[in-house]
Structures are given as structure tokens and as C-alpha cells.
Design a protein around this motif. Structure first.
Motif, short mmCIF file in Angstrom:
data_model
loop_
_atom_site.label_atom_id
_atom_site.label_comp_id
_atom_site.label_asym_id
_atom_site.label_seq_id
_atom_site.Cartn_x
_atom_site.Cartn_y
_atom_site.Cartn_z
N UNK A 165 -13.56 30.25 -23.79
CA UNK A 165 -14.51 29.16 -23.97
C UNK A 165 -14.03 27.92 -23.23
N UNK A 166 -14.96 27.19 -22.65
CA UNK A 166 -14.62 25.94 -21.98
C UNK A 166 -15.75 25.50 -21.08
N UNK A 167 -15.59 24.30 -20.55
CA UNK A 167 -16.60 23.76 -19.64
C UNK A 167 -16.59 24.52 -18.31
N UNK A 168 -17.63 24.30 -17.51
CA UNK A 168 -17.66 24.85 -16.16
C UNK A 168 -16.45 24.32 -15.38
N UNK A 169 -15.80 25.23 -14.65
CA UNK A 169 -14.63 24.84 -13.88
C UNK A 169 -13.33 24.85 -14.64
N UNK A 170 -13.36 25.35 -15.88
CA UNK A 170 -12.12 25.34 -16.69
C UNK A 170 -11.20 26.52 -16.39
N UNK A 171 -11.68 27.50 -15.61
CA UNK A 171 -10.83 28.65 -15.25
C UNK A 171 -11.21 29.94 -15.95
N UNK A 172 -12.30 29.95 -16.68
CA UNK A 172 -12.67 31.12 -17.47
C UNK A 172 -12.94 32.35 -16.60
N UNK A 173 -13.81 32.19 -15.61
CA UNK A 173 -14.17 33.33 -14.76
C UNK A 173 -12.98 33.76 -13.91
N UNK A 174 -12.19 32.80 -13.47
CA UNK A 174 -10.97 33.16 -12.73
C UNK A 174 -10.07 34.05 -13.58
N UNK A 175 -9.86 33.68 -14.83
CA UNK A 175 -9.04 34.49 -15.72
C UNK A 175 -9.63 35.89 -15.88
N UNK A 176 -10.94 35.98 -16.00
CA UNK A 176 -11.59 37.28 -16.15
C UNK A 176 -11.34 38.16 -14.92
N UNK A 177 -11.49 37.57 -13.74
CA UNK A 177 -11.33 38.35 -12.50
C UNK A 177 -9.88 38.78 -12.26
N UNK A 178 -8.95 38.09 -12.89
CA UNK A 178 -7.54 38.51 -12.79
C UNK A 178 -7.29 39.80 -13.57
N UNK A 179 -8.13 40.08 -14.57
CA UNK A 179 -7.93 41.28 -15.39
C UNK A 179 -8.26 42.54 -14.62
N UNK A 180 -9.36 42.54 -13.87
CA UNK A 180 -9.73 43.76 -13.13
C UNK A 180 -9.35 43.70 -11.65
N UNK A 181 -8.45 42.80 -11.34
CA UNK A 181 -7.81 42.69 -10.03
C UNK A 181 -8.79 42.32 -8.92
N UNK A 182 -9.88 41.67 -9.28
CA UNK A 182 -10.68 41.04 -8.24
C UNK A 182 -9.91 39.86 -7.65
N UNK A 183 -8.99 39.31 -8.44
CA UNK A 183 -8.04 38.32 -7.99
C UNK A 183 -6.64 38.77 -8.40
N UNK A 184 -5.64 38.34 -7.66
CA UNK A 184 -4.25 38.67 -7.95
C UNK A 184 -3.50 37.38 -8.26
N UNK A 185 -2.69 37.34 -9.33
CA UNK A 185 -2.00 36.10 -9.69
C UNK A 185 -1.12 35.56 -8.57
N UNK A 186 -1.09 34.24 -8.47
CA UNK A 186 -0.14 33.60 -7.56
C UNK A 186 1.26 33.60 -8.17
N UNK A 187 1.31 33.62 -9.50
CA UNK A 187 2.58 33.69 -10.23
C UNK A 187 2.31 34.35 -11.57
N UNK A 188 3.37 34.95 -12.14
CA UNK A 188 3.22 35.64 -13.40
C UNK A 188 2.54 36.99 -13.23
#
Length: 259
Positions: free
Chosen positions: A43-66
Motif C-alpha cells: 500500500x502507498x501513494x503512486x511512485x512509492x515503489x509498490x509496482x517495482x517491488x512486485x516486478x522484483x518477485x517474478x524477475x521482471x526486474x533484478x535487484x541492484x542490491x540485496x
């Protein structure tokens, strides 16, 4: 924070920066455990990182760290195709193929997995019944013959088709009118009570998070500001939660009072 032994997904010190020189951070030092069989709202406002976090789960994005771990293994250790086929994905735009029937849209992942035709037909009938759209009435229709709410239900059926243990949902009901949205939220609750999937659900709507979530992870400016039960998120005193959380809650409640 949930015990890692009961977690299907874990964010371990995860940061993500845009892949360009000096790219800004969209997620910073995220530590979050997603419990198995529960609905975790991001939960959060637009631009808070929610969708980015979601895409990190199915590897549409890869973490820069961690690292993001799914069923105990970092996403970089997974074959991305195997990872994604084991995760249902439902989004606001639905993404149904307009030239495919409802049945063919739902059958996409089972076909890719090599299921035989009889098994696919049976599964399509089953998931359509689960979401409240009888197969004999809807399987042969095309997306442009459906209402917005029906298309969203078909999108959910497609996400469930291969029976994945994990569902990722990115504001899937956000474009619906209030009545259709309320109806499909109730349908989702019925489906979840029956199937008990591990769900990560992105929303900017407090009322939706309170209704659907077992846990609410509040993100602000790419950082996790707390994980709450719906009751605690709603009823904590302002002194018990961070100012970002209190301001968001009060703003959402004020909007609700005007509606």
C-alpha cells in the motif's frame, strides 16, 4: 516481520536503482517477508515503489542490491521462465488477447506447460466456475463481448489457470466502476478463502487494503514504513506509527468521508 520459515517470498536488504548512470533509487533497503497462504497488500501513494517491488518477485526486474527469495531461492538462481510460470500475474489492464476466446486466453500457460487438451478444457471450466463465470456461457466469448468486471475476472482466471502457488496482483480492480469493483473484491475474497494462495497485491486504496489484506506493508518513497494488520493500520494512534503512515491514512479516510 513474519518468520522466514513460513514465508513464500522474502526481500532481504533489497534496493533497486534505475539502470543508468546516477539512476535514482526506486526501492531502498527493503526487508519484508510474505507469509505463505496469505494476502499481503503493498500500500502507498503512486511512485512509492509498490509496482517495482512486485516486478522484483517474478524477475521482471533484478535487484541492484540485496536479494529477493522465492520459495527459498534467490530470483537470480531461478530460470526466469520457470519462475514466471509458477507465479500468476494479474494487472489493471488485464492484457487479454482480443483475438482469443475466453477459453483460449485462460489456457495460455497450461498450453505452454504441455498439458493435454482434455486437461486444459477441464481446468478452464473449473477456474471459470471458481470466479463465477459459467463455462457454457463465457468460454466461447471474446474480450470485447465482456463487461469490464467480466474481463477482470477472466484475467484472474488466467492467473489461476496453471494453479500457481503465488499470485501477483497490480491494482487489478482499479479501473472498474465502484459497484463492479466491490463485486469483484468480494469474489476475490471468496476465491482466496477457498484456494489460500500466497498473494502480493498492489493498491493505493486504503479501503481495498483493509478489506482484502491479511497484512499491509506500507511503502513511501521506496522505503518500507511498517507492516500492519488491517486493524492496527486503521486504529493505531498517530504517535504509534510513522508520520508518513498517519498522513496517508488520514488523507484516505477524509476522501472516504466525502464519498
Amino acid at each position: 516481520m513474519t518468520d522466514a520459515s513460513t514465508s513464500a517470498i522474502e526481500f532481504c536488504g533489497v534496493s533497486y536503482r534505475l539502470p543508468m548512470p546516477g539512476g535514482r533509487a526506486l526501492i531502498s533497503d527493503l526487508n519484508l517477508s510474505v507469509p505463505t497462504g496469505k494476502v499481503t497488500m503493498l500500500l502507498g501513494r503512486s511512485g512509492s515503489g509498490k509496482t517495482t517491488a512486485l516486478k522484483l518477485i517474478n524477475r521482471l526486474l533484478v535487484p541492484s542490491a540485496g536479494s529477493v527469495r522465492v520459495n527459498g531461492a534467490a530470483t537470480q538462481e531461478w530460470d526466469p521462465i520457470r519462475l514466471r510460470r509458477g507465479i500468476g500475474y494479474a494487472i489493471q489492464e488485464v492484457g487479454l488477447f482480443p483475438h482469443y476466446s475466453v477459453e483460449r486466453n485462460i489456457a495460455i500457460v497450461p498450453r505452454l506447460e504441455g498439458w493435454d487438451s482434455a486437461r486444459i478444457r477441464a481446468r478452464v471450466r473449473e477456474v471459470l466456475e471458481i470466479i463465477g463465470l459459467p463455462s457454457e456461457k463465457f468460454a466461447a466469448r471474446y474480450p470485447d463481448e465482456l463487461s469490464g468486471g467480466e474481463r477482470q475476472r477472466v484475467g484472474l482466471a488466467r492467473a489461476l489457470a496453471a494453479d500457481p502457488p503465488i499470485l501477483l496482483m497490480d491494482e487489478p480492480f482499479g479501473a472498474l466502476d465502484p459497484l463492479s469493483r466491490m463485486q469483484i473484491q468480494q469474489q476475490f475474497l471468496q476465491v482466496q478463502r477457498r484456494l489460500k494462495k500466497t498473494v502480493v497485491f498492489v493498491s493505493h486504496d486504503l479501503s481495498e487494503a483493509l478489506l482484502l489484506g491479511d497484512h499491509i506493508a506500507f511503502l513511501d518513497n521506496g522505503r518500507l514504513r511498517g507492516v500492519f494488520s488491517p486493524h492496527d493500520f486503521l486504529h493505531s494512534n498517530d504517535t504509534q506509527i510513522q508520520p508518513y503512515v498517519a498522513a496517508f491514512r488520514e488523507g484516505q479516510l477524509a476522501i472516504s468521508d466525502k464519498q
